[in-house]
Design a protein around this motif. Structure first.
Motif, PDB file in Angstrom:
ATOM      1  N   LEU A   7       1.065   5.479  11.856  1.00  0.00           N
ATOM      2  CA  LEU A   7       1.197   5.161   9.695  1.00  0.00           C
ATOM      3  C   LEU A   7       0.398   5.917   9.233  1.00  0.00           C
ATOM      4  O   LEU A   7       0.402   5.916   7.987  1.00  0.00           O
ATOM      5  CB  LEU A   7      -0.132   3.341  10.242  1.00  0.00           C
ATOM      6  N   LYS A   8      -1.116   6.493   9.984  1.00  0.00           N
ATOM      7  CA  LYS A   8      -1.274   7.304   9.759  1.00  0.00           C
ATOM      8  C   LYS A   8      -0.292   8.941   9.234  1.00  0.00           C
ATOM      9  O   LYS A   8      -0.893   9.419   8.387  1.00  0.00           O
ATOM     10  CB  LYS A   8      -2.077   8.291   9.877  1.00  0.00           C
ATOM     11  N   GLN A   9       0.295   9.149   9.592  1.00  0.00           N
ATOM     12  CA  GLN A   9       1.267  10.097   9.527  1.00  0.00           C
ATOM     13  C   GLN A   9       2.271   9.540   8.739  1.00  0.00           C
ATOM     14  O   GLN A   9       3.225  10.119   7.571  1.00  0.00           O
ATOM     15  CB  GLN A   9       2.386   9.954  10.524  1.00  0.00           C
ATOM     16  N   LYS A  15       5.514   3.906   3.148  1.00  0.00           N
ATOM     17  CA  LYS A  15       5.369   3.150   3.649  1.00  0.00           C
ATOM     18  C   LYS A  15       5.654   1.536   3.107  1.00  0.00           C
ATOM     19  O   LYS A  15       5.884   0.644   3.095  1.00  0.00           O
ATOM     20  CB  LYS A  15       3.017   3.246   3.664  1.00  0.00           C
ATOM     21  N   ILE A  16       5.420   1.863   2.376  1.00  0.00           N
ATOM     22  CA  ILE A  16       6.359   0.973   0.916  1.00  0.00           C
ATOM     23  C   ILE A  16       7.824   0.626   1.126  1.00  0.00           C
ATOM     24  O   ILE A  16       8.159  -0.214   0.791  1.00  0.00           O
ATOM     25  CB  ILE A  16       6.292   1.517  -0.639  1.00  0.00           C
ATOM     26  N   VAL A 319      -1.183  -2.809   1.491  1.00  0.00           N
ATOM     27  CA  VAL A 319       0.285  -2.365   1.955  1.00  0.00           C
ATOM     28  C   VAL A 319      -0.019  -1.381   3.337  1.00  0.00           C
ATOM     29  O   VAL A 319       0.832  -2.317   3.714  1.00  0.00           O
ATOM     30  CB  VAL A 319       0.712  -0.957   1.160  1.00  0.00           C
ATOM     31  N   ASP A 320      -0.926  -1.123   3.993  1.00  0.00           N
ATOM     32  CA  ASP A 320      -1.104  -0.375   5.348  1.00  0.00           C
ATOM     33  C   ASP A 320      -1.326  -1.760   6.365  1.00  0.00           C
ATOM     34  O   ASP A 320      -0.221  -1.757   7.459  1.00  0.00           O
ATOM     35  CB  ASP A 320      -2.453  -0.237   5.254  1.00  0.00           C
ATOM     36  N   ARG A 324       1.821  -2.386   8.963  1.00  0.00           N
ATOM     37  CA  ARG A 324       1.200  -1.950  10.687  1.00  0.00           C
ATOM     38  C   ARG A 324       1.685  -3.315  11.455  1.00  0.00           C
ATOM     39  O   ARG A 324       2.386  -3.300  12.807  1.00  0.00           O
ATOM     40  CB  ARG A 324      -0.384  -2.268  10.327  1.00  0.00           C
ATOM     41  N   ARG A 325       1.938  -4.811  10.651  1.00  0.00           N
ATOM     42  CA  ARG A 325       2.783  -6.075  11.011  1.00  0.00           C
ATOM     43  C   ARG A 325       3.852  -5.730  11.619  1.00  0.00           C
ATOM     44  O   ARG A 325       4.287  -6.284  12.327  1.00  0.00           O
ATOM     45  CB  ARG A 325       2.634  -7.393   9.921  1.00  0.00           C
TER      46      ARG A 325
END
Length: 722
Positions: A7-9, A15-16, A319-320, A324-325
């Motif tokens: 996720l950090k990458q 992400k969106i 969003v995160d 993540r889910r």
């Protein structure tokens, strides 16, 4: 795979884009990728979004899905695999009876078996998630999507919801071979739409929502269903895809669901015509705040979430948590280890539509067919002179809606099924349309009826008359079919009507002209053989209705577990005007919940309770003797209902609490025993507490909700004297 590291990458755009679900034909490697120009323009998305999208809707077969995934992994910077999702509702290639039909088996084990086969065929074709089960409780047969449901009863709905999830996901979604993730839909209460009109409004109290409509979803989630789909409708004036109370507070906080929530097709953009969002930007903000993780086939998230975050309207953490889910589901399915999971083009050839699967499909159809009427004309003797007439005599339209991978060319017609079971040739006259009958077809049908002993008249709805978008204000057979029935009756009175349909019908104008009525539903790939075996008695029908058939459309909604009124109808004084009744028809349905005939007969006797009082720490055993008083082996579905006579709020007249299917040889008697516990007496009170009340209860056991024996018991504190 460490999800937090991944996720950090990811960039915010990446992400969106994970929150976007697009149809398969938009992706590189799809069979019809040349058609994307218009849809891309309409959605306002770029190739970048497609290359970073998190999931795909549809995909026809292992080869196409493999190509889509392979192309995606080449263009996705972080090599995050796609989730492949599809509507696998009542079968993949091997099509089983639709869900309402299958529920009439009252057999969770059979339901689980059909879902397991559907999952196996889908998984080997590359699919990871099915948009099933639909557990919307239904009370209005005008709604076309009742065919996807399992009926009008919360308890049965819950038991079958769990069975579907077990079948799709296996014992462990991570390790079970050929498992796919289940997505429960439509959250919530879509089955309660006003007038049975698709996409319409739902209006009810929270107490009724919790007591009647939510148990099915909760049961599926307790069975570890991985996803939830939002409903198109409103609940308490709020469209579900923007309903924070429903999604975030109830589903997430109260129930503890941390899986993926996906919108239904286009439902986030539809917040605008609903009138709760002023534009797409507002719609995106409302949906992400409500907890919707994936947007299906509209682009408000990819168009506006970044802007909303930059303006401080939405926190990036929203969003995160959604990303993540989604990534966690991909990890659960082990897609980071193998993006193709169980996809295997070679095995698919042996597994899909195998003989083994077709045999289960035939058995499922046999267990789902309900005998509604029989004046001695059934079963047909194998050497009878039989005529087969009607729009479904030779039609392959037996799969029903939501069978998009199923091939009609593979379907066994009723004519094929009859050919297998009759010992002599039979006469046929097929009719090409359910809506029109040509003069030569009508004349040919009459001539066939004149020269045979018995007529099988195959009538019903075409598949496009039910399913999504298939709401009907009138639920009778098309007028031309009723006219055909009358004309056949003029020359031959021995008529067996076989109904092919997706919903309960108003058959009031059918009954006077038929000696037998067989509800075959949309019976699936092997429906013809199943119908044939039922008609000749090779299989004794045992199915029971899970949704009441109205006597007329004016009674709707009509269901067995209704409340009493302050002025209930008095059967001993039917002429009293000032009670709750119709003045131009009965209060009762034509056929109630739990109803279904057999070629044998059953006698119920000796209803006994082990004790007259129930306390918190005890149970009561309820026993009844059931005897096969006929001449054929049969399976009887014994049903137990309870009634709480005095509640803090008005209680239903009867509520199904248990059932058992028993096999009885001719003359055989079995004792069927049920156990009543305090937990079975609980209900949702006005303050939303889920608890039981002390007082008087009735227990009913019998062959349907309207045909039972009755006893009573008292539920009291342990220290209270009898």
């Amino acid at each position: 795979m460490d999800i937090d590291v991944l996720l950090k990458q990811m960039t915010l755009d990446e992400k969106i884009d994970q929150l976007m679900q697009l149809a398969a034909f938009l992706f590189d490697g799809a069979s019809h990728e040349g058609e994307i120009t218009g849809p891309l323009s309409d959605l306002g998305i770029s190739n970048r979004t497609i290359h970073n999208s998190g999931s795909v809707l549809g995909g026809s077969g292992a080869s196409e899905i493999k190509n889509i995934q392979a192309s995606h992994l080449k263009t996705n910077r972080l090599k995050i695999p796609l989730l492949i999702m599809a509507d696998i509702i009542h079968g993949y290639k091997t099509i089983f009876p639709h869900n309402l039909a299958l529920s009439c088996s009252f057999d969770p084990g059979l339901v689980e078996e059909t879902a397991k086969i559907a999952a196996k065929e889908a998984a080997v074709s590359g699919i990871h998630v099915t948009f099933a089960p639909m557990v919307d409780l239904v009370r209005d047969p005008r709604w076309g999507r009742v065919m996807e449901s399992t009926g009008e009863d919360p308890y049965l709905n819950s038991e079958l919801a769990k069975a579907f999830v077990r079948g799709f996901q296996g014992e462990n979604i991570q390790t079970s071979k050929y498992s796919i993730a289940a997505c429960v839909k439509h959250f919530a209460a879509y089955g309660a739409i006003e007038a049975g009109r698709d996409y319409n409004t739902v209006n009810m109290s929270e107490r009724e929502l919790r007591e009647v409509y939510l148990p099915g979803y909760k049961a599926a989630l307790d069975e570890n269903a991985q996803m939830v789909m939002t409903a198109f409708n409103t609940v308490d004036g709020k469209p579900c895809s923007a309903n924070k109370d429903l999604m975030r507070y109830l589903l997430r906080d109260e129930w503890g669901f941390d899986g993926v929530i996906i919108s239904d097709w286009g439902s986030i953009r539809e917040l605008i015509p609903h009138g709760v969002a002023e534009d797409e930007k507002n719609a995106a903000a409302l949906a992400i705040e409500a907890g919707v993780d994936i947007e299906m086939m509209t682009s408000t998230y990819v168009s506006y979430l970044k802007e909303l975050i930059e303006e401080g309207i939405i926190e990036e953490s929203r969003v995160d948590e959604s990303v993540r889910r989604i990534l966690n589901l991909k990890k659960t399915l082990r897609l980071f280890e193998n993006p193709y999971r169980f996809l295997d083009e070679n095995k698919a050839k042996d597994i899909i539509f195998s003989e083994e699967h077709r045999l289960v499909a035939r058995r499922a159809a046999e267990e789902s067919i309900v005998l509604l009427e029989n004046d001695g004309v059934l079963p047909i003797q194998k050497d009878d002179d039989v005529g087969l007439i009607g729009p479904f005599a030779e039609s392959q339209d037996l799969l029903g809606p939501w069978s998009w991978i199923g091939d009609r060319d593979d379907v066994e017609t009723i004519a094929m099924g009859m050919n297998k079971v009759l010992s002599k040739p039979f006469h046929t006259q097929s009719i090409q349309s359910v809506h029109t009958i040509k003069e030569e077809e009508m004349l040919g049908s009459i001539e066939v009826a004149k020269k045979v002993d018995k007529v099988i008249l195959a009538l019903g709805e075409s598949s496009d008359m039910s399913g999504e978008g298939g709401s009907r204000s009138k639920i009778e057979l098309p007028e031309v079919q009723l006219e055909l029935l009358k004309k056949i009756h003029e020359v031959n009175k021995d008529i067996v009507v076989v109904l092919i349909n997706g919903r309960p019908l108003d058959v009031t104008r059918v009954i006077p002209f038929a000696k037998a009525v067989v509800e075959a539903w949309f019976p699936g790939s092997c429906g013809g053989s199943a119908i044939g075996r039922i008609l000749v008695g090779d299989k004794n029908p045992s199915a029971k209705l899970t949704m009441s058939f109205p006597d007329s459309v004016g009674q709707i909604p009509i269901y067995y577990n209704h409340h009493n009124t302050g002025r209930p109808y008095d059967h001993n004084n039917p002429h009293n005007r000032y009670v709750s009744k119709f003045i131009d028809g009965p209060n009762k349905p034509r056929y109630p919940f739990g109803y279904g005939l057999s070629y044998t007969t059953y006698a119920y006797d000796n209803l006994n309770l082990s004790q007259p009082v129930l306390t918190d720490n005890e149970t009561i055993n309820v026993s009844i003797s059931v005897k096969n008083t006929g001449k054929r082996l049969g399976d009887e579905i014994v049903q137990l209902y309870l009634r709480d006579h005095v509640g803090e709020v008005v209680r239903p007249l009867k509520e199904l609490k248990s059932f058992e299917k028993v096999r009885l040889a001719p003359g055989e008697t079995k004792i069927v025993t049920f156990t009543i516990s305090e937990e079975m007496l609980r209900y949702t009170h006005s303050d939303l507490r889920y608890s039981s009340d002390y007082g008087e209860f009735s227990v009913f056991v019998g062959t349907s909700s309207a045909n039972t024996l009755e006893a009573s018991f008292k539920y009291q504190m342990e220290s209270e004297e009898n």
